[in-house]
Design an enzyme around this catalytic site. Structure first.
Site, PDB file in Angstrom:
ATOM      1  N   ASP A   1       1.303  -0.963  -0.104  1.00 39.04           N
ATOM      2  CA  ASP A   1      -0.043   0.239   0.112  1.00 39.04           C
ATOM      3  C   ASP A   1       0.647   1.407   0.360  1.00 39.04           C
ATOM      4  O   ASP A   1       0.084   2.239   0.238  1.00 39.04           O
ATOM      5  CB  ASP A   1      -0.785  -0.013   0.915  1.00 39.04           C
ATOM      6  CG  ASP A   1      -2.183  -0.845   0.885  1.00 39.04           C
ATOM      7  OD1 ASP A   1      -2.522  -1.109   0.034  1.00 39.04           O
ATOM      8  OD2 ASP A   1      -3.014  -1.114   2.051  1.00 39.04           O
TER       9      ASP A   1
ATOM     10  N   LYS B   1       3.179   0.948  -4.419  1.00 37.33           N
ATOM     11  CA  LYS B   1       4.640   0.194  -5.960  1.00 37.33           C
ATOM     12  C   LYS B   1       3.990   0.367  -6.579  1.00 37.33           C
ATOM     13  O   LYS B   1       4.210   0.609  -8.375  1.00 37.33           O
ATOM     14  CB  LYS B   1       4.717  -0.827  -5.281  1.00 37.33           C
ATOM     15  CG  LYS B   1       5.623   0.044  -4.270  1.00 37.33           C
ATOM     16  CD  LYS B   1       5.779  -2.072  -3.462  1.00 37.33           C
ATOM     17  CE  LYS B   1       4.889  -3.012  -2.995  1.00 37.33           C
ATOM     18  NZ  LYS B   1       4.161  -2.135  -1.845  1.00 37.33           N
ATOM     19  N   THR B   2       2.586  -0.323  -6.895  1.00 35.83           N
ATOM     20  CA  THR B   2       1.591  -0.370  -8.529  1.00 35.83           C
ATOM     21  C   THR B   2       1.386   0.763  -9.076  1.00 35.83           C
ATOM     22  O   THR B   2       1.443   0.652 -10.693  1.00 35.83           O
ATOM     23  CB  THR B   2       0.399  -1.330  -8.058  1.00 35.83           C
ATOM     24  OG1 THR B   2       0.946  -2.427  -7.502  1.00 35.83           O
ATOM     25  CG2 THR B   2      -0.133  -1.571  -9.563  1.00 35.83           C
TER      26      THR B   2
ATOM     27  N   HIS C   1       3.455  -7.735   0.239  1.00 34.78           N
ATOM     28  CA  HIS C   1       3.298  -8.593   1.247  1.00 34.78           C
ATOM     29  C   HIS C   1       4.241  -9.226   1.563  1.00 34.78           C
ATOM     30  O   HIS C   1       4.500 -10.420   0.372  1.00 34.78           O
ATOM     31  CB  HIS C   1       1.544  -9.035   0.978  1.00 34.78           C
ATOM     32  CG  HIS C   1       1.079  -9.545   1.710  1.00 34.78           C
ATOM     33  ND1 HIS C   1       0.951 -11.126   2.476  1.00 34.78           N
ATOM     34  CD2 HIS C   1       0.634  -9.081   3.301  1.00 34.78           C
ATOM     35  CE1 HIS C   1       0.709 -11.026   4.012  1.00 34.78           C
ATOM     36  NE2 HIS C   1       0.362  -9.874   3.473  1.00 34.78           N
TER      37      HIS C   1
HETATM   38  P1  GDP Z   1       1.754  -0.766  -3.561  1.00 32.84           P
HETATM   39  O1  GDP Z   1       0.442  -2.678  -2.875  1.00 32.84           O
HETATM   40  O2  GDP Z   1       2.636  -0.241  -2.810  1.00 32.84           O
HETATM   41  O3  GDP Z   1       0.997  -1.967  -4.734  1.00 32.84           O
HETATM   42  O4  GDP Z   1       0.199  -0.103  -3.508  1.00 32.84           O
HETATM   43  P2  GDP Z   1      -0.745   0.751  -4.414  1.00 32.84           P
HETATM   44  O5  GDP Z   1       0.086   1.060  -5.604  1.00 32.84           O
HETATM   45  O6  GDP Z   1      -1.643  -0.103  -5.077  1.00 32.84           O
HETATM   46  O7  GDP Z   1      -1.109   1.921  -3.699  1.00 32.84           O
HETATM   47  C1  GDP Z   1      -1.760   1.528  -2.300  1.00 32.84           C
HETATM   48  C2  GDP Z   1      -2.817   2.536  -1.821  1.00 32.84           C
HETATM   49  O8  GDP Z   1      -1.992   3.888  -2.154  1.00 32.84           O
HETATM   50  C3  GDP Z   1      -4.306   2.703  -3.288  1.00 32.84           C
HETATM   51  O9  GDP Z   1      -5.315   3.249  -2.811  1.00 32.84           O
HETATM   52  C4  GDP Z   1      -3.714   4.136  -4.522  1.00 32.84           C
HETATM   53  O10 GDP Z   1      -4.417   5.186  -5.060  1.00 32.84           O
HETATM   54  C5  GDP Z   1      -2.844   4.870  -3.097  1.00 32.84           C
HETATM   55  N1  GDP Z   1      -1.860   5.670  -3.333  1.00 32.84           N
HETATM   56  C6  GDP Z   1      -0.498   5.537  -4.172  1.00 32.84           C
HETATM   57  N2  GDP Z   1       0.315   6.437  -4.360  1.00 32.84           N
HETATM   58  C7  GDP Z   1      -0.187   7.499  -4.355  1.00 32.84           C
HETATM   59  C8  GDP Z   1       0.128   9.050  -3.931  1.00 32.84           C
HETATM   60  O11 GDP Z   1       1.146   8.991  -4.566  1.00 32.84           O
HETATM   61  N3  GDP Z   1      -0.295   9.138  -3.530  1.00 32.84           N
HETATM   62  C9  GDP Z   1      -1.539   9.576  -2.719  1.00 32.84           C
HETATM   63  N4  GDP Z   1      -2.349  10.356  -1.594  1.00 32.84           N
HETATM   64  N5  GDP Z   1      -2.065   8.075  -2.851  1.00 32.84           N
HETATM   65  C10 GDP Z   1      -1.308   7.277  -3.113  1.00 32.84           C
HETATM   66 MG    MG Z   2       0.938  -3.794  -5.568  1.00 32.95          MG
END
Ligand code: GDP
Ligand code: MG
Length: 391
Positions: free
Chosen positions: A21, A24-25, A87
């Site tokens: 979260d 990354k994606t 995870h």
């Molecule tokens: P991952 O688990 O690391 O791949 O994270 P995700 O890309 O799925 O992002 C997790 C959450 O953080 C999602 O609800 C995204 O919309 C939010 N998010 C990701 N990047 C940003 C950002 O640069 N700013 C903000 N405010 N939220 C973000």
């Molecule tokens: Mg991801």
């Protein structure tokens, strides 16, 4: 017919690491979007969040199936980028994928700072030989400036503690989310991040003259064509028509097709992510963990000595020591093999200690000094090590 892959720029493998979260994606999608919209001289295609995050089964297309990978191109380089799941349950995949990374983007949320998986991924990166990390301090759109400064300090300290020279590592404040929305301030930040990757991650030495070796990551069947294996070429080169052996499967065969990212290629070389079509090989004869190699170029073995760091309890490791007779799983390249641990005179190793051990694996795999591996038990990583001698 498909357009062939043309090698015009040096190719590197990088990936995103970091806590679930932290973005990354989203960042991966944003990178492809910014580069796709840059236009001139770039062949990058935008890959949306949903296409990166979907399950592998849904993605079989062409003979390239590893959808954890996206490709993009900066002014100076061609990248294959793997978006690693955050995870802990997926650390196994990170370990085996990271073994081939030339550099990594550590994604840290400016709102949350270092979390357990942030630290675990840095540790694993060190152990599997990723020598260069660039930090994306993500969600900077939503973060308070002073808090973000503190997070940056904390990240630099973490990197220094693992030998990454935290003072000189580039730390770029980004917002994957705002960059995806096209906000110019934040698309500019993605450009800055990519410049940091282009300049800070050096082009690694590629062992092009060594005998071909590819650890199998995935296997699939293409109706009417045969069995295909995918993975990153660890060393050497391969051309259509070359003979290979599949270690683990005891199969001798010929490569009858070669692709990268769905594009046919004449020759693949160390560092390339490829799909190999193998003549006359049954689908169930080959699996993840096998090795495709030039005939008679490797002798697999099962006994080795290693230097191993036993993860501390705080890092998600064991709460109790390990002792001689311990029998965990060893993740070596893409293989997952049980092994018997012998700690010699020392007899026990506590969480947080670095020890030497000898290991007897349940089956033969290609081993060599310097090879990194992870030790797993009950679905979690409890150690990370390097082979010091074989036999
Ligand atoms: P991952 O688990 O690391 O791949 O994270 P995700 O890309 O799925 O992002 C997790 C959450 O953080 C999602 O609800 C995204 O919309 C939010 N998010 C990701 N990047 C940003 C950002 O640069 N700013 C903000 N405010 N939220 C973000
Ligand atoms: Mg991801």
């Amino acid at each position: 017919s498909k357009t062939a892959y043309v090698r015009t720029k040096p190719h590197l493998n990088i990936g995103t690491m970091g806590h679930v979260d932290h973005g990354k994606t989203t960042l991966t999608a944003a990178i492809t979007k910014v580069l796709a919209e840059r236009g001139s001289g770039s062949s990058t295609q935008y890959v949306s969040f949903d296409r990166i995050d979907r399950a592998p089964e849904e993605a079989a297309r062409g003979i390239t199936i590893n959808i954890a990978h996206v490709e993009y191109e900066t002014d100076t380089r061609h990248y294959a980028h793997v978006d690693m799941p955050g995870h802990a349950d997926y650390v196994k995949n990170m370990v085996t994928g990271a073994a081939q990374l030339d550099g990594a983007i550590l994604v840290v949320s400016a709102l949350d700072g270092i979390m357990p998986q942030t630290a675990e991924h840095v540790l694993l990166a060190r152990q599997v030989g990723v020598n260069h990390i660039v930090v994306a301090l993500n969600k900077a759109d939503a973060g308070d400036e002073e808090l973000t400064d503190l997070v940056e300090l904390e990240v630099r300290e973490l990197l220094s503690a693992h030998g990454y020279g935290g003072d000189s590592v580039p730390v770029v404040r980004v917002s994957g989310l705002k960059a995806l929305e096209g906000d110019p301030r934040w698309t500019g930040a993605i450009d800055a991040l990519l410049d940091a990757v282009d300049t800070y991650v050096p082009m690694p030495e590629r062992y092009l003259d060594a005998p071909f070796l590819l650890p199998v990551e995935n296997v699939l069947t293409i109706t009417g064509r045969g069995t295909v294996v995918t993975g990153a070429v660890e060393r050497g080169t391969i051309r259509v028509g070359d003979r290979v052996e599949v270690l683990g499967a005891s199969v001798d065969t010929v490569v009858t097709g070669l692709e990268t990212f769905g594009k046919p290629m004449e020759e693949a070389q160390a560092g390339d992510n490829v799909a190999l079509l193998l003549r006359g090989v049954a689908r169930d004869a080959v699996r993840r963990g096998h090795i495709v190699a030039a005939p008679d170029s490797v002798v697999p073995s099962r006994h080795f000595s290693a230097q191993v760091y036993v993860l501390s309890t705080r890092e998600g490791g064991r709460t109790t020591p390990v002792s001689t007779g311990y029998r965990p799983q060893f993740y070596i390249r893409t293989a997952d093999v049980v092994g018997d641990v012998d700690l010699g005179e020392r007899a026990v190793a506590r969480p947080g200690e670095t020890v030497t051990m000898t290991v007897s694996l349940g089956r033969d795999v290609p081993l060599e000094p310097g090879l990194g591996f992870a030790i797993r038990e009950g679905g979690r990583t409890v150690g990370a090590g390097t082979v010091t001698s074989v036999g």
